[in-house]
Design a protein around this motif. Structure first.
Motif, PDB file in Angstrom:
ATOM      1  N   UNK A 128       0.895  -1.031  -0.012  1.00 41.75           N
ATOM      2  CA  UNK A 128      -0.158   0.056  -0.071  1.00 41.75           C
ATOM      3  C   UNK A 128       0.813   1.127  -0.139  1.00 41.75           C
ATOM      4  N   UNK A 129       1.814   1.488   0.974  1.00 40.20           N
ATOM      5  CA  UNK A 129       2.671   2.205   1.218  1.00 40.20           C
ATOM      6  C   UNK A 129       3.469   2.328  -0.199  1.00 40.20           C
ATOM      7  N   UNK A 139       2.385  11.190 -10.475  1.00 35.46           N
ATOM      8  CA  UNK A 139       1.340  12.039 -10.785  1.00 35.46           C
ATOM      9  C   UNK A 139       1.466  13.541  -9.886  1.00 35.46           C
ATOM     10  N   UNK A 140       2.262  13.713  -9.015  1.00 37.34           N
ATOM     11  CA  UNK A 140       2.294  14.725  -7.910  1.00 37.34           C
ATOM     12  C   UNK A 140       1.372  14.642  -7.019  1.00 37.34           C
ATOM     13  N   UNK A 141       0.433  13.659  -6.706  1.00 36.56           N
ATOM     14  CA  UNK A 141      -0.407  13.598  -5.711  1.00 36.56           C
ATOM     15  C   UNK A 141      -0.986  12.156  -5.825  1.00 36.56           C
ATOM     16  N   UNK A 142      -1.242  11.568  -4.701  1.00 33.03           N
ATOM     17  CA  UNK A 142      -2.060  10.149  -4.694  1.00 33.03           C
ATOM     18  C   UNK A 142      -3.533  10.105  -4.063  1.00 33.03           C
ATOM     19  N   UNK A 143      -4.290   9.363  -4.410  1.00 36.08           N
ATOM     20  CA  UNK A 143      -5.603   9.296  -3.888  1.00 36.08           C
ATOM     21  C   UNK A 143      -5.790   7.766  -3.164  1.00 36.08           C
ATOM     22  N   UNK A 144      -6.270   7.696  -2.240  1.00 41.68           N
ATOM     23  CA  UNK A 144      -6.519   6.227  -1.588  1.00 41.68           C
ATOM     24  C   UNK A 144      -7.711   6.374  -1.210  1.00 41.68           C
ATOM     25  N   UNK A 207      -7.211   4.929   6.539  1.00 40.25           N
ATOM     26  CA  UNK A 207      -7.387   6.256   6.368  1.00 40.25           C
ATOM     27  C   UNK A 207      -6.246   7.356   7.127  1.00 40.25           C
ATOM     28  N   UNK A 208      -6.283   6.845   8.429  1.00 39.61           N
ATOM     29  CA  UNK A 208      -5.730   7.607   9.583  1.00 39.61           C
ATOM     30  C   UNK A 208      -4.231   7.722   9.162  1.00 39.61           C
ATOM     31  N   UNK A 209      -3.591   6.600   8.877  1.00 37.47           N
ATOM     32  CA  UNK A 209      -2.117   6.508   8.705  1.00 37.47           C
ATOM     33  C   UNK A 209      -1.697   6.916   7.439  1.00 37.47           C
ATOM     34  N   UNK A 210      -2.335   6.849   6.142  1.00 39.83           N
ATOM     35  CA  UNK A 210      -1.994   7.309   4.876  1.00 39.83           C
ATOM     36  C   UNK A 210      -2.509   8.455   4.533  1.00 39.83           C
ATOM     37  N   UNK A 211      -3.379   8.889   4.790  1.00 46.27           N
ATOM     38  CA  UNK A 211      -4.079  10.381   4.553  1.00 46.27           C
ATOM     39  C   UNK A 211      -3.506  11.150   4.904  1.00 46.27           C
ATOM     40  N   UNK A 212      -2.531  12.264   4.185  1.00 50.41           N
ATOM     41  CA  UNK A 212      -1.646  13.296   4.698  1.00 50.41           C
ATOM     42  C   UNK A 212      -1.932  14.299   3.712  1.00 50.41           C
ATOM     43  N   UNK A 214      -1.380  17.477   3.384  1.00 40.83           N
ATOM     44  CA  UNK A 214      -0.315  18.670   3.245  1.00 40.83           C
ATOM     45  C   UNK A 214       1.061  17.867   2.495  1.00 40.83           C
ATOM     46  N   UNK A 215       1.030  16.431   2.312  1.00 41.25           N
ATOM     47  CA  UNK A 215       1.883  15.859   1.624  1.00 41.25           C
ATOM     48  C   UNK A 215       1.262  15.472   0.180  1.00 41.25           C
ATOM     49  N   UNK A 216       0.257  15.624  -0.014  1.00 40.26           N
ATOM     50  CA  UNK A 216      -0.458  15.447  -1.568  1.00 40.26           C
ATOM     51  C   UNK A 216      -1.134  13.960  -1.245  1.00 40.26           C
ATOM     52  N   UNK A 217      -1.231  13.474  -0.309  1.00 42.60           N
ATOM     53  CA  UNK A 217      -1.741  12.027  -0.310  1.00 42.60           C
ATOM     54  C   UNK A 217      -3.285  12.277   0.358  1.00 42.60           C
ATOM     55  N   UNK A 218      -4.215  11.903  -0.445  1.00 46.52           N
ATOM     56  CA  UNK A 218      -5.764  12.309   0.084  1.00 46.52           C
ATOM     57  C   UNK A 218      -6.312  10.912   0.206  1.00 46.52           C
ATOM     58  N   UNK A 219      -6.699  10.583   1.501  1.00 44.40           N
ATOM     59  CA  UNK A 219      -7.488   9.173   1.705  1.00 44.40           C
ATOM     60  C   UNK A 219      -8.900   9.549   2.171  1.00 44.40           C
ATOM     61  N   UNK A 220     -10.135   8.460   1.790  1.00 45.43           N
ATOM     62  CA  UNK A 220     -11.350   8.420   2.504  1.00 45.43           C
ATOM     63  C   UNK A 220     -11.452   6.939   2.445  1.00 45.43           C
TER      64      UNK A 220
END
Length: 265
Positions: A128-129, A139-144, A207-212, A214-220
């Protein structure tokens, strides 16, 4: 031993994680399960089938192969509780309804649980990481998008009947506010399914561990009430007519997440 996960590499900046659909068991877990646990009632049944459209869209997909009766991939490795209300842990000793997971004296021992942590939990999270890092680099960002489901009525965990769609963003901390806003707007634009944002399910460990943001990783996390696509009693049959009715909204939510992320980027 069966592989810890199945992974499909995609071309979009989106990873769909499905940690709780697995049904594989280690020999010691299978031998020790109680009669209540043997049908694996707390499984996120049929979620890979329900979300099969994401592969054709070009998303990466990560699906856990092992049952949460072996180890729960959406709990922290130190087993720190995620909720102040009733919940289950990294190695569930009770089912969602409070029944014992294992026969008396038949739960896996500390050595067996450590082996599950190393052979099942760690590989899933490493993949996952690694994939999120690849997506961000490309891509400059990642969505989870962490996909889950649960029975619509579990008195031990929540009162009454669960809303149909339960979006979790860790109280707005796991993704940009625009993503949450657009997802909520898409759910509000229809009247067939009830919904809530950061209700009983605010997002688990993934969601809590990987969603960040401010660092361009958006998790829901999306927790679905299972009545909308399957039978909630054994043998937990898939209801294709219900799934086909629900799937367009899921596609719209994925689309809304991606379009809002593009605006942010």
């Amino acid at each position: 031993m069966k592989a810890a996960f199945e992974f499909t590499k995609g071309k979009l900046p989106l990873l769909v994680s499905i940690p709780h659909a697995g049904t594989a068991l280690t020999p010691e877990v299978e031998a020790g399960l109680s009669d209540a646990a043997r049908p694996l009632p707390d499984t996120d049944w049929h979620i890979p089938t329900l979300y099969n459209f994401v592969r054709s869209l070009g998303a990466s997909v990560l699906v856990g192969n092992y049952s949460r009766m072996v180890i729960d991939l959406n709990r922290p490795s130190d087993d720190k509780p995620l909720y102040t209300t009733a919940t289950t842990g990294l190695f569930p000793d009770t089912l969602f309804d409070g029944s014992a997971t294992f026969l008396p004296g038949r739960a896996p021992d500390a050595r067996q649980r450590q082996a599950a942590l190393e052979a099942v939990w760690l590989p899933y999270h490493q993949q996952l990481q690694q994939e999120l890092e690849r997506l961000k680099a490309e891509h400059g960002y990642a969505l989870l998008f962490d996909a889950h489901s649960i029975a619509s009525r579990i008195p031990r965990l929540f009162e009454g009947t669960l809303p149909d769609l339960n979006l979790g963003t860790n109280g707005g901390r796991s993704c940009d506010a625009l993503i949450e806003e657009h997802l909520a707007a898409r759910m509000a634009s229809q009247q067939q399914y009830s919904w809530v944002v950061n209700g009983r399910f605010k997002g688990g460990y993934i969601t809590r561990a990987y969603g960040n943001p401010t660092q361009g990783v958006h998790a829901v996390q999306l927790e679905l009430a299972q009545r909308n696509y399957m039978d909630e009693q054994p043998p937990f049959g898939y209801r294709e007519e219900r799934a086909n009715a629900l799937r367009p909204l899921l596609e719209q939510l994925i689309s809304a997440m991606m379009s809002s992320a593009q605006q942010i980027a």
